[in-house]
Design an enzyme around this catalytic site. Structure first.
Site, short mmCIF file in Angstrom:
data_model
loop_
_atom_site.label_atom_id
_atom_site.label_comp_id
_atom_site.label_asym_id
_atom_site.label_seq_id
_atom_site.Cartn_x
_atom_site.Cartn_y
_atom_site.Cartn_z
N CYS A 158 -56.39 -18.00 8.80
CA CYS A 158 -55.15 -18.80 8.83
C CYS A 158 -55.28 -20.28 8.49
O CYS A 158 -54.68 -20.75 7.53
CB CYS A 158 -54.51 -18.71 10.21
SG CYS A 158 -53.87 -17.09 10.58
N ASP A 186 -51.00 -15.22 4.01
CA ASP A 186 -52.08 -16.19 4.20
C ASP A 186 -53.47 -15.57 4.13
O ASP A 186 -54.47 -16.27 3.95
CB ASP A 186 -51.91 -16.96 5.52
CG ASP A 186 -52.20 -16.09 6.74
OD1 ASP A 186 -52.01 -14.86 6.68
OD2 ASP A 186 -52.62 -16.65 7.78
N ASN A 187 -53.55 -14.26 4.33
CA ASN A 187 -54.84 -13.53 4.22
C ASN A 187 -54.53 -12.05 4.36
O ASN A 187 -53.38 -11.67 4.60
CB ASN A 187 -55.86 -14.00 5.28
CG ASN A 187 -55.34 -14.04 6.69
OD1 ASN A 187 -55.17 -15.10 7.28
ND2 ASN A 187 -55.03 -12.89 7.26
N ASP A 239 -48.00 -13.97 7.69
CA ASP A 239 -49.28 -14.11 8.37
C ASP A 239 -49.94 -12.74 8.51
O ASP A 239 -49.43 -11.86 9.23
CB ASP A 239 -49.04 -14.73 9.75
CG ASP A 239 -50.34 -15.27 10.34
OD1 ASP A 239 -51.41 -14.97 9.79
OD2 ASP A 239 -50.27 -15.99 11.36
N ASP A 240 -51.05 -12.53 7.83
CA ASP A 240 -51.83 -11.28 7.91
C ASP A 240 -51.14 -10.08 7.26
O ASP A 240 -51.43 -8.93 7.61
CB ASP A 240 -52.19 -10.91 9.36
CG ASP A 240 -53.10 -11.92 10.04
OD1 ASP A 240 -53.42 -12.95 9.42
OD2 ASP A 240 -53.48 -11.68 11.21
N HIS A 288 -48.88 -11.10 12.10
CA HIS A 288 -50.05 -11.37 12.96
C HIS A 288 -49.76 -10.76 14.33
O HIS A 288 -48.63 -10.83 14.81
CB HIS A 288 -50.21 -12.89 13.07
CG HIS A 288 -51.49 -13.36 13.67
ND1 HIS A 288 -51.78 -13.16 15.00
CD2 HIS A 288 -52.54 -14.03 13.14
CE1 HIS A 288 -52.97 -13.71 15.26
NE2 HIS A 288 -53.45 -14.24 14.15
N LYS A 331 -58.68 -9.08 6.48
CA LYS A 331 -58.78 -10.45 7.01
C LYS A 331 -60.18 -10.79 7.49
O LYS A 331 -60.85 -9.96 8.11
CB LYS A 331 -57.80 -10.57 8.18
CG LYS A 331 -57.89 -11.87 8.96
CD LYS A 331 -56.85 -11.90 10.06
CE LYS A 331 -56.97 -13.15 10.90
NZ LYS A 331 -55.87 -13.31 11.84
N LYS A 370 -44.97 -20.85 11.54
CA LYS A 370 -46.29 -21.20 12.06
C LYS A 370 -46.92 -22.32 11.24
O LYS A 370 -46.92 -22.27 10.02
CB LYS A 370 -47.17 -19.94 12.02
CG LYS A 370 -48.64 -20.20 12.34
CD LYS A 370 -49.36 -18.89 12.55
CE LYS A 370 -50.83 -19.01 12.29
NZ LYS A 370 -51.55 -17.74 12.49
N SER A 385 -51.45 -19.84 16.22
CA SER A 385 -51.19 -18.40 16.13
C SER A 385 -50.42 -17.88 17.35
O SER A 385 -50.56 -18.38 18.46
CB SER A 385 -52.51 -17.63 15.99
OG SER A 385 -53.10 -17.96 14.76
N HIS A 412 -50.28 -24.34 12.32
CA HIS A 412 -51.73 -24.09 12.43
C HIS A 412 -52.61 -25.08 11.66
O HIS A 412 -53.68 -24.72 11.17
CB HIS A 412 -52.08 -22.64 12.05
CG HIS A 412 -53.17 -22.08 12.90
ND1 HIS A 412 -53.65 -20.81 12.80
CD2 HIS A 412 -53.89 -22.67 13.89
CE1 HIS A 412 -54.62 -20.62 13.68
NE2 HIS A 412 -54.78 -21.75 14.36
N ARG A 461 -53.92 -22.07 4.96
CA ARG A 461 -52.72 -22.93 4.96
C ARG A 461 -53.01 -24.31 4.39
O ARG A 461 -52.22 -24.88 3.62
CB ARG A 461 -52.17 -23.06 6.39
CG ARG A 461 -51.38 -21.86 6.80
CD ARG A 461 -51.45 -21.55 8.29
NE ARG A 461 -51.37 -20.11 8.43
CZ ARG A 461 -50.23 -19.44 8.53
NH1 ARG A 461 -49.10 -20.08 8.62
NH2 ARG A 461 -50.24 -18.12 8.59
MG MG Z 1 -53.40 -15.10 9.05
#
Ligand code: MG
Length: 468
Positions: free
Chosen positions: A73, A284-285, A33-34, A232, A305, A130, A155, A132, A77
């Site tokens: 996010c 994811d980003n 994540d991130d 994240h 992001k 996660k 998150s 989301h 996903r």
């Molecule tokens: Mg993310």
């Protein structure tokens, strides 16, 4: 003569049938994540030590131009799991950006996920980490083809009164927040088992569950979706990693994720599954640059992001599978949108044919290093089409600057064109030099918008508006 024909037929059937039944590969998707494009050793980070990931990249394929379908996010996903741009499923929002703890909806049940596609072929499926895509029980992973779920439903910074304070502290690379400031539940299947989730041990516990799932399903094909809730913000690590890197908390966090990757590979090898498993590692980003030293690095890419610059959507990606994946660096285009079609091709499962799909089958690139069938990519964010890439060219019609995260989209007065092969950082707008390229690309964007308009279910329009 008759007997030998019979024997040949028998041998042919035996090998064909046993080949099909013995060989569907296992799939493991590790989705950070991130995590930024520049955050791994193998992608050029000079400080962060990621020996396990570097080894995977060395033995497998490192993809340098691999994209997520959206720079935040929830939509990212949705796209990975369904193989469709999130505008088609309604999982994107111009106002609220992602799902929140007061959202009443989630990924529509009509959407078909990778888990559902593989389940039809007898795969065991688990989501760890996660989610989301809807936190209410009817939207959790078990509603989307996963046999088992363990993780946080949105998150790790949500339900917090400490967010603003955290942001103020983010220039201190050693700032360590308190896990109780973030009232995030930990859920097993559909039951809340801990609240707030102890985030200091979360990477460790996800890893234990993931290894446990591999052990329990070693006799049959499986799909493991391990979506780390880090890096994240807020950043947390277990005691074993706290301060270990001496390069700040962000580095500690990535090094713990790398340790986790090592544990998974160890479990695959121990159970003799490494020759028949494909592991995909990606993010994811891009990095959340607003959080300064607590956000990562996009390396040479512009922004991060929440933007449709390369730093927001191009993610560090590795495919590993020593029995299946031919090693090398792949500079062709690929996307998380392609995983569903690719896994379907490799397992003999069926890609949905009753709806518009946006993925390509990358299996021949993986197994034989053939040219990628993906020749273009559309940059969507917040329910709007911002840009388009084909070959080395990328055109922008809308943008958001990273500091403007949460502010309105900027509609450009005239399109910008970047030549990514010579200008990876999107510094030099060459639209005036190549007007014909620009107009051709804009036409293609129009076609895509029409195609999306035709396929978007009207009943989802309120989800797109506000994610309530
Ligand atoms: Mg993310």
């Amino acid at each position: 003569m008759k007997n030998s024909v019979g024997l040949l037929w028998f041998l042919f059937s035996f090998f064909t049938l046993s080949g099909q039944s013995e060989n569907p590969p296992n799939f493991v998707v590790i989705f950070c994540d991130d995590l930024g494009y520049g955050d791994l050793g193998t992608f050029g980070n000079p400080i962060i030590k990621t020996p396990h990931l570097d080894q995977l990249a060395h033995e497998g394929q490192k993809w340098t131009q691999f994209y997520v379908a959206d720079p935040v996010c929830t939509p990212s996903r949705a796209a990975l799991l369904t193989g469709r741009y999130p505008i088609r499923s309604g999982m994107t929002s111009s106002k609220r950006v992602v799902l929140f703890p007061d959202s009443s909806r989630g990924l529509p049940h009509e959407e078909i996920t990778i888990a559902e596609v593989l389940k039809d072929k007898g795969y065991a499926t688990a989501a760890v980490g996660k989610w989301h895509l809807g936190h209410l029980p009817q939207y959790l992973p078990q509603a989307q083809g996963f046999d088992y779920y363990y993780g946080i439903p949105y998150s790790n910074d949500m339900n917090s009164s400490n967010w603003g304070q955290y942001r103020k502290q983010a220039d201190d690379p050693h700032y360590f927040s308190k896990t109780e400031y973030f009232d995030v539940p930990l859920i097993e299947n559909t039951t809340e088992i801990e609240r707030p989730a102890d985030q200091t041990t979360i990477t460790k516990r996800y890893t234990e569950r993931a290894v446990d799932f591999i052990e329990k399903n070693k006799e049959k094909p499986f799909f493991l979706y391990l979506a780390h809730s880090l890096p994240h913000i807020p950043l947390f690590v277990s005691d074993a990693f706290k301060g270990r890197s001496k390069a700040g908390l962000y580095t500690d966090v990535i090094e713990e994720i790398d340790w986790s990757v090592g544990k998974l590979i160890e479990a695959l090898k121990k159970n003799k599954l490494d020759q028949n498993t494909i592991v995909v590692f990606t993010s994811d980003n891009g990095p959340w640059l607003l959080f300064k030293t607590h956000g990562g690095s996009a390396g040479p890419l512009r922004a991060g992001k929440g933007t449709t610059f390369e730093g927001g959507q191009r993610v560090p990606t590795i495919f590993w599978g020593p029995g299946r994946v031919k090693p090398g660096t792949i500079n062709d285009l690929g996307s998380t949108l392609d995983l569903l079609s690719t896994f379907a091709a490799l397992s003999g499962a069926q890609t949905p044919d009753d709806r518009k799909m946006d993925g390509y089958d990358l299996s021949k690139v993986l197994t034989n290093k053939e040219e990628s069938p993906r020749k273009e990519f559309f940059y969507w964010a917040f329910g709007e089409l911002h840009g388009y890439r084909t070959s080395q060219y990328k055109v922008h019609i809308k943008q958001r600057e990273p500091v403007n995260y949460g502010r309105p989209t900027i509609v450009l007065e005239k399109p910008q064109l970047y030549e990514l092969r010579s200008d990876i950082s999107e510094k030099y707008d060459v639209a005036d030099r190549f007007p014909a390229v620009v107009s051709e690309m804009l036409e293609r964007m129009d076609d895509h918008l029409k195609d999306v308009e035709d396929s978007r279910p009207e009943q989802l329009s309120h989800v797109i508006k506000d994610f309530k």
